[in-house]
Write an enzyme that holds these catalytic residues in place. Structure first.
Site, PDB file in Angstrom:
ATOM      1  N   PRO A 125      26.652 -42.064  -1.144  1.00  0.00           N
ATOM      2  CG  PRO A 125      25.607 -40.049  -1.658  1.00  0.00           C
ATOM      3  CD  PRO A 125      25.476 -41.516  -1.821  1.00  0.00           C
ATOM      4  N   PRO A 126      27.996 -40.928   2.073  1.00  0.00           N
ATOM      5  CG  PRO A 126      29.862 -39.895   2.995  1.00  0.00           C
ATOM      6  CD  PRO A 126      29.018 -39.919   1.773  1.00  0.00           C
ATOM      7  N   GLY A 127      26.200 -41.827   5.037  1.00  0.00           N
ATOM      8  CA  GLY A 127      24.990 -41.548   5.807  1.00  0.00           C
ATOM      9  C   GLY A 127      23.690 -41.860   5.112  1.00  0.00           C
TER      10      GLY A 127
ATOM     11  CE  LYS B 108      27.767 -46.299   1.814  1.00  0.00           C
ATOM     12  NZ  LYS B 108      27.274 -44.949   2.167  1.00  0.00           N
TER      13      LYS B 108
ATOM     14  CG  HIS C  77      24.932  -8.690   2.494  1.00  0.00           C
ATOM     15  ND1 HIS C  77      26.145  -8.637   1.859  1.00  0.00           N
ATOM     16  CD2 HIS C  77      24.525  -9.979   2.380  1.00  0.00           C
ATOM     17  CE1 HIS C  77      26.453  -9.822   1.379  1.00  0.00           C
ATOM     18  NE2 HIS C  77      25.486 -10.668   1.692  1.00  0.00           N
ATOM     19  CD  GLU C  78      21.983 -11.767   4.793  1.00  0.00           C
ATOM     20  OE1 GLU C  78      21.343 -12.419   3.939  1.00  0.00           O
ATOM     21  OE2 GLU C  78      23.192 -11.962   5.022  1.00  0.00           O
TER      22      GLU C  78
ATOM     23  CG  HIS D 214      21.408 -11.983  -0.480  1.00  0.00           C
ATOM     24  ND1 HIS D 214      22.157 -12.196  -1.596  1.00  0.00           N
ATOM     25  CD2 HIS D 214      22.285 -12.016   0.564  1.00  0.00           C
ATOM     26  CE1 HIS D 214      23.443 -12.343  -1.248  1.00  0.00           C
ATOM     27  NE2 HIS D 214      23.546 -12.223   0.057  1.00  0.00           N
TER      28      HIS D 214
ATOM     29  CG  ASP E 257      26.636 -13.759  -0.718  1.00  0.00           C
ATOM     30  OD1 ASP E 257      26.130 -14.765  -0.220  1.00  0.00           O
ATOM     31  OD2 ASP E 257      26.453 -12.603  -0.282  1.00  0.00           O
TER      32      ASP E 257
END
Ligand code: ADP
Ligand code: MG
Ligand code: ZN
Length: 619
Positions: free
Chosen positions: A210-212, A215, A430-431, A434, A507
């Site tokens: 994957p990028p970053g 490589k 809401h939070e 969760h 969500d």
């Protein structure tokens, strides 16, 4: 690393160079003309001329059929004055004998200086003209994207780095990749050891990931370890507008590499040229020619000279099979996203140049950054350093590190967003929904932060969960609990306000993605069974899947996804209604404090009679 790459844009310095040359020539010309002492001519009568001859004043004359030009003995070359008789020349048989007698020179041409002046002028005009044309051509060719004057020739010489200055020390983690690359280093250091046995070394290795993930860094480190020059070109640089330029660049690259052997040739983003040569959508001639040239060069050069070709890509699945066959890029070195240990090591490497306070815990940062690449982690350290400067600190502390992680994951705090009282209340419930659902389920990660401060990412608040240790497998129970936690926000809103908002869209998206993967990839649905329906398209870039199933199955899959999510949602709703009082009081705390840390959350639950498992207590 981009500094020696020249893009095809308008190259201003070159134009300025030519303009300056033109200006200088023009100035020289201006200077030459007045100093060339343009002669003046005065007309005299013929008898006046004869009188001058007789008085011995005349030095030279030039006689043509139309005019006699006279130069006197007191001729001043700085202020040349010539005399001329009128036209036509008066026939005078006595003229020649008189001139002979007086010793006047009439054979050599006079006005020598004007003759040379015209030659100089001509040359100047020619040079100016040619240069001007050259500039115009140059501008046109730049506009068109390639050298008109140099068809099929690469416009810039590939510049090799004498030494990259990187070693394997600079690359943290990636031990397997380093192990494989060490062999190449050894080969570059003493090729004789291998050739004396008759072993053929790989001509090329392909770094895939994957990028970053480092490589490019690894390729440089190989050159640095072996202390050999590093030639690098990016795949897209080979592909020009004019057919043939890329191919000639490949030729150039290999020619130079062989001259400088042993060395490393690095082709970054090789997928730009190495894509499968299909003609379904009409092939790209230039790219195919470039690729063919690359294949030919790889076959042609003698690897015993010590030239090793490394290439990097994050799309190995699109590469042409011919590139991957033995004798070309036959080694594939996977450079994947770092695991927990890898992330810790990368943080440590990049923290070397930064003043860190004693309380910085790389493990905690690494745990909070599952899925981050090396480049992301480097960015987080730098972000933390900048934050510390902004806060007037002399060193980076753990708080800055975690804030930086948060900023990278969730975006910066956005103070300008002002929520209404009702909105704030909704977000808080809401939070809390969760967080509470997560706390009361068994197979969930500890809550490490709850916040209702809006972020630049658009989130009005969020609940962060950080694992205590890195997991490599996801069980079905964990997947279901995760969906249930995602449902907790909306479930709380619905229960408390009897009204739902758009706040749950993210969500819903995440919950659906998990449910879909369970059904179509992981065989976790009893109805669909042990069947693969979605397969991954790209191994390292994003989440693109292709579905392969009948319409009927597709409908069944959709139903199955819906039933999984519905069940989870109901579970979340029932957990919350059973604990309604706790939900209310926690939401009130959140509205007041705006931020609750994992530790505070555990304490708040404790006060309300919920004892968390130690493994689920957040930091
Ligand atoms: P890629 O070529 O895989 O996209 P790069 O090699 O350009 O990634 O890496 C980008 C930056 O991320 C590097 O310059 C380096 O600072 C950092 N980085 C990535 N992986 C690592 C690693 N394993 N160790 C140290 N730094 C890393
Ligand atoms: Mg790269
Ligand atoms: Zn939510």
């Amino acid at each position: 690393m981009d500094k020696d790459k020249k893009k095809n844009g308008f190259r201003i310095p070159v134009i300025i160079y030519y303009v300056v040359i033109l200006l200088v020539i023009f100035l020289i010309w201006l200077w030459l003309v007045p100093n060339a002492n343009k002669p003046t001519y005065e007309t005299v009568y013929y008898n006046e001329f004869i009188r001058m001859v007789n008085e011995d004043k005349v030095d030279k004359v030039e006689i043509t059929s139309t005019v006699i030009t006279i130069q006197l003995k007191d001729f001043d070359s700085k202020k040349p004055v010539y005399y001329r008789t009128g036209m036509p020349v008066i026939p005078d048989e006595n003229l020649l004998p008189t001139l002979l007698e007086k010793g006047v020179d009439f054979s050599s041409p006079i006005e020598k200086s004007t003759f040379w002046l015209s030659i100089i002028q001509l040359v100047v005009m020619l040079v100016v003209g040619v240069l001007g044309m050259f500039i115009v051509m140059r501008i046109i060719s730049k506009r068109m994207g390639a050298g008109v004057m140099s068809f099929g020739k690469s416009t810039s010489r590939i510049v090799g780095e004498k030494s990259t200055g990187k070693t394997f020390e600079d690359v943290a983690g990636q031990d397997e990749a380093k192990q494989q690359l060490r062999e190449i280093v050894d080969f570059l250091e003493n090729p004789g050891k291998y050739t004396s046995i008759g072993a053929k070394l790989p001509k090329g290795a392909l770094l895939v990931g994957p990028p970053g993930t480092g490589k490019t860094l690894l390729a440089k480190a190989v050159a640095g370890e072996a202390k050999v020059p590093f030639f690098s070109l990016s795949g897209s640089e080979f592909v020009e507008m004019f057919v043939g330029v890329g191919a000639s660049r490949v030729r150039d690259l290999f020619k130079q590499a062989v001259e400088q052997a042993p060395c490393i040739v690095f082709i970054d983003e090789i997928d730009a040229i190495g894509k499968t040569r299909d003609t379904v959508f009409g092939g790209n001639d230039e790219r195919e020619q470039t690729l063919n040239q690359l294949l030919a060069e790889m076959d042609g050069f003698d690897s015993s000279k010590g030239v090793v070709i490394l290439a990097a890509t994050n799309r190995p699945e699109v590469l042409d099979k011919a590139l991957l066959r033995p004798g070309r890029f036959d080694r594939r070195i996977i450079v994947d996203l770092p695991d927990l240990e890898g992330r810790k090591a990368i943080l440590a490497v990049h923290a070397k140049g930064v003043k860190m306070s004693g309380d910085v815990d790389f493990e905690a940062v690494a745990l909070a950054t599952a899925g981050a690449s090396g480049a992301d982690l480097e960015n987080i350290i730098n972000e933390a350093a900048i934050r510390s400067v902004r806060a007037g600190l002399t060193e980076v502390s753990q708080k800055e590190m975690l804030d930086a992680v948060e900023a990278v994951i969730a975006g910066e705090e956005k103070k300008s967003t002002v929520l209404t009282e009702q909105e704030k209340k909704t977000v808080a419930y809401h939070e809390t929904g969760h967080a509470l659902v997560s706390a009361l389920l068994t197979h969930t990660e500890p809550v490490s932060k709850i916040t209702i401060i809006p972020r630049t990412s658009g989130a009005l608040g969020y609940t962060m969960q950080t694992p205590k240790e890195e997991k490599h497998l996801l069980t079905k129970k964990e997947a279901l609990d995760e969906i249930t936690v995602f449902s907790g926000g909306r479930a709380a809103e619905e229960m408390v306000f009897g009204e739902i908002t758009t706040g749950a869209s993210n969500d819903i998206e995440k919950a659906t993605r998990i449910a879909r993967s369970m059904v179509t990839q992981f065989g976790m649905s009893d109805k669909i069974g042990f069947v693969c329906i979605d397969s991954r398209q790209q191994a390292y870039l994003g989440e693109a899947y292709s579905s392969d199933c009948s319409d009927e199955t597709a409908r069944e899959v959709d139903n199955e996804i819906r039933s999984i999510i519905t069940a989870c949602y109901e579970k979340a709703a029932s957990i919350l209604s059973e604990n309604r009082e706790i939900l209310d009081s926690l939401a009130a705390v959140l509205i007041e404090k705006e931020n609750i840390s994992g530790k505070e959350f555990a304490e708040l639950l404790e006060e309300r009679g919920i004892h968390l498992d130690p493994a689920k207590k957040g930091a």
